[in-house]
Design a protein around this motif. Structure first.
Motif, short mmCIF file in Angstrom:
data_model
loop_
_atom_site.label_atom_id
_atom_site.label_comp_id
_atom_site.label_asym_id
_atom_site.label_seq_id
_atom_site.Cartn_x
_atom_site.Cartn_y
_atom_site.Cartn_z
N THR A 150 -22.97 -11.71 23.88
CA THR A 150 -21.69 -11.03 23.69
C THR A 150 -20.76 -11.81 22.76
OG1 THR A 150 -20.07 -9.74 24.94
CG2 THR A 150 -20.41 -11.99 25.64
N HIS A 195 -21.17 -6.69 18.26
CA HIS A 195 -22.20 -5.73 18.66
C HIS A 195 -21.60 -4.41 19.11
CE1 HIS A 195 -20.95 -7.65 22.42
NE2 HIS A 195 -21.36 -6.55 23.05
N ASP A 248 -22.42 -1.78 22.21
CA ASP A 248 -23.17 -1.77 23.46
C ASP A 248 -24.18 -0.63 23.44
OD1 ASP A 248 -21.76 -3.91 24.55
OD2 ASP A 248 -20.24 -2.61 25.44
FE FE2 Z 1 -20.48 -5.74 24.79
#
Ligand code: FE2
Length: 279
Positions: free
Chosen positions: A97, A101, A103
């Motif tokens: 994380t 990014h 998800d």
């Molecule tokens: Fe995330």
């Protein structure tokens, strides 16, 4: 209802004031206003809301169907984000994380990427642990016409291995085997949403552009990410206990700033499931 929306940066993020717990639970107009603001602003910040987990889940259910997989927390619909392995036995995966990014780009099955994510700060890091956001809608909007034409037909392979290698560059054979057991996914680089808007599908899970020389492919993906996340395009949220942040995972990439593994930082996350594929 006296909901107020104040932009937090040029490209992404707005602070929402004028809503309380009761309105979140019962006022349809608030849920509609939040969804509209989310589409427009990408990230919504509710400072000092001090939502209890049950209210967080109930409100997210008003926004869409939510993820109810077990999340290291007694309340269904809550996932506990912590690097403390006594609080989250999957903590080592959360280190990914720290890179930009989206998800849900490499799901186990054919699930769509999450529509939205809500985080509430239960405990914060003494140093670091901020969350940063950048708009992938703006990243597309800021392309030249020639770039839009060039990128329109490109497809990108996303993999868990690509994102995990950024934090674990020298994996053991066992780690590699686990990563590779997750199927990679091919997505278009440009996501045309059902709303008609377009965004770029960027971030740590991008492995390579299909059919492109590996070096050229990496350079292109890195350059697009660099432009999307240039400091002036980013909203950085500095957490206080009780803050709640909701972001639109379809048009925003995010990352956490580094913090110590033994930090008390603890976030309670609720995921609103995806409502459209990347296409
Ligand atoms: Fe995330």
């Amino acid at each position: 209802m006296t909901i107020t929306i104040d932009k937090l940066s040029h490209d992404v993020g707005a602070e929402i004031t004028g809503v309380d717990r009761e309105q979140l639970l019962s006022d349809d107009a608030v849920a509609d206003a939040v969804l509209a603001a989310l589409e427009e602003c990408g990230v919504l910040v509710f400072r000092g809301l001090h939502l209890d987990p049950e209210t967080q889940v109930a409100f997210c259910r008003r926004l869409g169907e939510i993820d109810t997989e077990p999340g290291h927390h007694p309340v269904e619909g809550i996932y506990r984000v912590s690097l403390d392995t006594s609080k989250n036995s999957s903590a080592s995966y959360l280190r990914a994380t720290f890179d930009w990014h989206i998800d849900g780009c490499t799901p186990q099955d054919d699930a769509y990427p999450q529509m939205a994510t809500m985080l509430t700060a239960k405990a914060v890091a003494a140093a670091g642990g901020e969350t940063e956001f950048a708009s992938t809608y703006k990243a597309y909007d800021n392309l030249s016409d020639a770039e839009r034409t060039r990128l329109a037909t490109l497809r990108v392979v996303h993999s868990l291995e690509a994102s995990q290698r950024l934090v674990t560059p020298d994996p053991t054979p066992e780690q590699l085997a686990v990563w590779r057991s997750r199927p990679s996914k091919e997505h278009p680089l440009v996501w045309t949403h059902k709303s008609g808007r377009r965004s770029l599908v960027l971030g740590a899970s991008t492995d390579h552009v299909v059919g492109m020389d590996p070096g050229e492919s990496r350079a292109l993906l890195d350059e697009l990410l660099r432009r999307c996340t240039a400091p002036e395009r980013v909203y950085r949220h500095e957490w206080s206990v009780g803050d709640t942040v909701l972001w639109d995972n379809r048009g925003v990439i995010h990352r956490a700033a580094l913090y110590e593994p033994d930090s008390p930082r603890e976030m309670l996350r609720t995921t609103v499931l995806g409502d459209e594929p990347i296409r």
